[in-house]
Design a protein around this motif. Structure first.
Motif, PDB file in Angstrom:
ATOM      1  N   GLY A   1      -5.504   6.267  -4.323  1.00 16.50           N
ATOM      2  CA  GLY A   1      -6.756   6.275  -5.057  1.00 16.50           C
ATOM      3  C   GLY A   1      -7.085   4.924  -5.660  1.00 16.50           C
ATOM      4  N   MET A   2      -6.504   3.865  -5.134  1.00 19.46           N
ATOM      5  CA  MET A   2      -6.849   2.522  -5.583  1.00 19.46           C
ATOM      6  C   MET A   2      -7.890   1.939  -4.633  1.00 19.46           C
ATOM      7  SD  MET A   2      -3.281   0.817  -6.835  1.00 19.46           S
ATOM      8  CE  MET A   2      -2.201   1.665  -7.984  1.00 19.46           C
ATOM      9  N   PHE A   3      -8.910   1.322  -5.196  1.00 17.84           N
ATOM     10  CA  PHE A   3      -9.928   0.715  -4.337  1.00 17.84           C
ATOM     11  C   PHE A   3     -10.522  -0.500  -5.018  1.00 17.84           C
ATOM     12  CE2 PHE A   3     -11.470   4.429  -6.548  1.00 17.84           C
ATOM     13  CZ  PHE A   3     -12.666   4.047  -7.140  1.00 17.84           C
ATOM     14  N   TRP A   4     -11.091  -1.351  -4.213  1.00 16.94           N
ATOM     15  CA  TRP A   4     -11.536  -2.654  -4.710  1.00 16.94           C
ATOM     16  C   TRP A   4     -12.701  -3.174  -3.876  1.00 16.94           C
ATOM     17  CZ3 TRP A   4      -6.889  -1.561  -2.412  1.00 16.94           C
ATOM     18  CH2 TRP A   4      -6.712  -2.038  -1.113  1.00 16.94           C
ATOM     19  N   TYR A   5     -13.333  -4.202  -4.427  1.00 15.74           N
ATOM     20  CA  TYR A   5     -14.430  -4.903  -3.756  1.00 15.74           C
ATOM     21  C   TYR A   5     -14.299  -6.378  -4.141  1.00 15.74           C
ATOM     22  CZ  TYR A   5     -19.096  -6.270  -2.303  1.00 15.74           C
ATOM     23  OH  TYR A   5     -20.149  -6.892  -1.679  1.00 15.74           O
ATOM     24  N   PRO A   6     -14.600  -7.297  -3.217  1.00 14.53           N
ATOM     25  CA  PRO A   6     -14.908  -7.070  -1.800  1.00 14.53           C
ATOM     26  C   PRO A   6     -13.655  -6.714  -0.997  1.00 14.53           C
ATOM     27  CG  PRO A   6     -14.869  -9.422  -2.273  1.00 14.53           C
ATOM     28  CD  PRO A   6     -14.686  -8.729  -3.589  1.00 14.53           C
ATOM     29  N   GLN A   7     -13.895  -6.148   0.179  1.00 10.63           N
ATOM     30  CA  GLN A   7     -12.782  -5.762   1.029  1.00 10.63           C
ATOM     31  C   GLN A   7     -12.042  -6.994   1.532  1.00 10.63           C
ATOM     32  OE1 GLN A   7     -11.843  -2.488   1.362  1.00 10.63           O
ATOM     33  NE2 GLN A   7     -13.400  -2.385  -0.249  1.00 10.63           N
TER      34      GLN A   7
ATOM     35  N   MET B   1      -5.505  -7.564   1.289  1.00 10.82           N
ATOM     36  CA  MET B   1      -5.303  -6.527   0.277  1.00 10.82           C
ATOM     37  C   MET B   1      -4.978  -5.183   0.932  1.00 10.82           C
ATOM     38  SD  MET B   1      -6.051  -7.829  -2.888  1.00 10.82           S
ATOM     39  CE  MET B   1      -7.018  -6.723  -3.894  1.00 10.82           C
ATOM     40  N   GLU B   2      -5.613  -4.902   2.069  1.00 13.05           N
ATOM     41  CA  GLU B   2      -5.269  -3.683   2.813  1.00 13.05           C
ATOM     42  C   GLU B   2      -3.809  -3.735   3.255  1.00 13.05           C
ATOM     43  OE1 GLU B   2      -7.023  -1.053   3.192  1.00 13.05           O
ATOM     44  OE2 GLU B   2      -9.043  -1.706   2.629  1.00 13.05           O
ATOM     45  N   ALA B   3      -3.362  -4.915   3.676  1.00 13.24           N
ATOM     46  CA  ALA B   3      -1.960  -5.072   4.078  1.00 13.24           C
ATOM     47  C   ALA B   3      -1.034  -4.840   2.887  1.00 13.24           C
ATOM     48  CB  ALA B   3      -1.737  -6.458   4.668  1.00 13.24           C
ATOM     49  N   TRP B   4      -1.453  -5.317   1.702  1.00 10.13           N
ATOM     50  CA  TRP B   4      -0.655  -5.090   0.496  1.00 10.13           C
ATOM     51  C   TRP B   4      -0.478  -3.596   0.236  1.00 10.13           C
ATOM     52  CZ3 TRP B   4      -3.174  -2.571  -3.658  1.00 10.13           C
ATOM     53  CH2 TRP B   4      -2.333  -2.261  -4.716  1.00 10.13           C
TER      54      TRP B   4
ATOM     55  N   GLU C   1      -1.629 -14.676  -1.401  1.00  4.57           N
ATOM     56  CA  GLU C   1      -2.824 -15.510  -1.338  1.00  4.57           C
ATOM     57  C   GLU C   1      -4.083 -14.649  -1.308  1.00  4.57           C
ATOM     58  OE1 GLU C   1      -5.218 -18.649  -1.551  1.00  4.57           O
ATOM     59  OE2 GLU C   1      -3.027 -18.652  -1.806  1.00  4.57           O
ATOM     60  N   ALA C   2      -4.025 -13.507  -0.620  1.00  8.00           N
ATOM     61  CA  ALA C   2      -5.171 -12.596  -0.612  1.00  8.00           C
ATOM     62  C   ALA C   2      -5.476 -12.090  -2.017  1.00  8.00           C
ATOM     63  CB  ALA C   2      -4.896 -11.426   0.332  1.00  8.00           C
ATOM     64  N   TRP C   3      -4.439 -11.792  -2.785  1.00  9.03           N
ATOM     65  CA  TRP C   3      -4.648 -11.374  -4.166  1.00  9.03           C
ATOM     66  C   TRP C   3      -5.337 -12.478  -4.971  1.00  9.03           C
ATOM     67  CZ3 TRP C   3      -4.842  -7.139  -6.877  1.00  9.03           C
ATOM     68  CH2 TRP C   3      -4.141  -6.002  -6.472  1.00  9.03           C
TER      69      TRP C   3
END
Length: 269
Positions: free
Chosen positions: A148-154, A158-161, A245-247
């Motif tokens: 139930g964690m979600f974020w923007y922008p995609q 972050m998906e890999a995390w 780095e994505a974070w």
């Protein structure tokens, strides 16, 4: 009596404690606060560095709060937090939630924040929490749900995390989507009077994004989680650096927004 079999995924690296010490009763246990009475005896399981524990202690001035954690080292920080706030009604000890070293009915409130997602037998843990809770008292549990964690922008990084974290947590014997399971676990543990709620953390301001992205970037490359991920053959250091780095990139996004959904249960003993 079962004993702990899971491995705590995060460890106690500075980047982890940076998050834990931000937690307060107001931002992490608001669903419980109306239940507290000045003379209550409270057990805080998985207390970590003790910031929530200290807040709870300030709300039961004629009562007491016992903070319990499986890791002895972090309890020194918890004791220091209580001393700094002038709280004389706290005590801290190590222990295993699956086999609590307390008598039946010793506490009026038994609380656990972000704990059941990391234990090997959540239902057994809840049974133990129920055992040490006095009749009419409450067992209060709040856990995040990584699904139930979600974020923007995609962001692919972050998906890999999220994918990696969930795989590491499962490999360690934990349940990263614990939030949605709390109600079912409580019913399996024998509770019938259960109030279920949800609440969120949201990080969206520049300071919030910098703090949240920075601690996860550091945690991804330097914490116990990172070591467990590599040692378990689930990733390598190059992928971890890319995720970190994505974070950091997300943290610099002016439109950046991250939400953590939590499940919460208040169970009447």
């Amino acid at each position: 009596m079962a004993h702990e079999t899971a491995v705590y995924t995060h460890g106690h690296h500075e980047s982890v404690l940076r998050s834990h010490t931000w937690r307060t009763a107001a931002n992490s246990a608001a669903y419980l606060l109306d239940e507290l009475r000045p003379d209550h005896r409270v057990l805080d399981i998985g207390c970590g560095p003790g910031t929530i524990t200290a807040d709870l202690a300030s709300r039961v001035p004629q009562g007491s709060v016992t903070g319990l954690d499986a890791a002895s080292g972090v309890l020194e920080q918890a004791r220091a937090t209580a001393r700094e706030r002038g709280l004389a009604n706290t005590a801290f000890t190590t222990g295993d939630v699956h086999a609590l070293d307390f008598a039946a009915g010793d506490f009026d409130v038994v609380h656990a924040h972000q704990t059941l997602q990391h234990v090997g037998d959540p239902v057994g843990a809840l049974r133990e929490m129920r055992r040490v809770c006095a009749p009419g008292g409450v067992v209060a549990v709040r856990d995040a749900d990584y699904g139930g964690m979600f974020w923007y922008p995609q962001s692919p990084g972050m998906e890999a995390w999220l994918d990696l974290y969930r795989r590491v947590a499962h490999a360690n014997g934990g349940t990263p989507d614990a939030g949605r399971r709390l109600h079912a676990w409580a019913r399996a543990a024998g509770f019938s009077d259960i109030t279920v709620t949800t609440s969120t953390w949201c990080f969206s301001t520049p300071d919030e994004r910098a703090w949240w992205s920075g601690l996860w970037a550091d945690r991804t490359v330097a914490s116990g989680y990172a070591a467990l991920a590599v040692e378990g053959g689930l990733t390598d250091e190059d992928e971890l650096r890319g995720i970190a780095e994505a974070w950091r990139t997300w943290g610099q996004e002016e439109d950046g927004w991250f939400t953590v959904v939590h499940g919460e249960i208040l169970c009447r003993a």
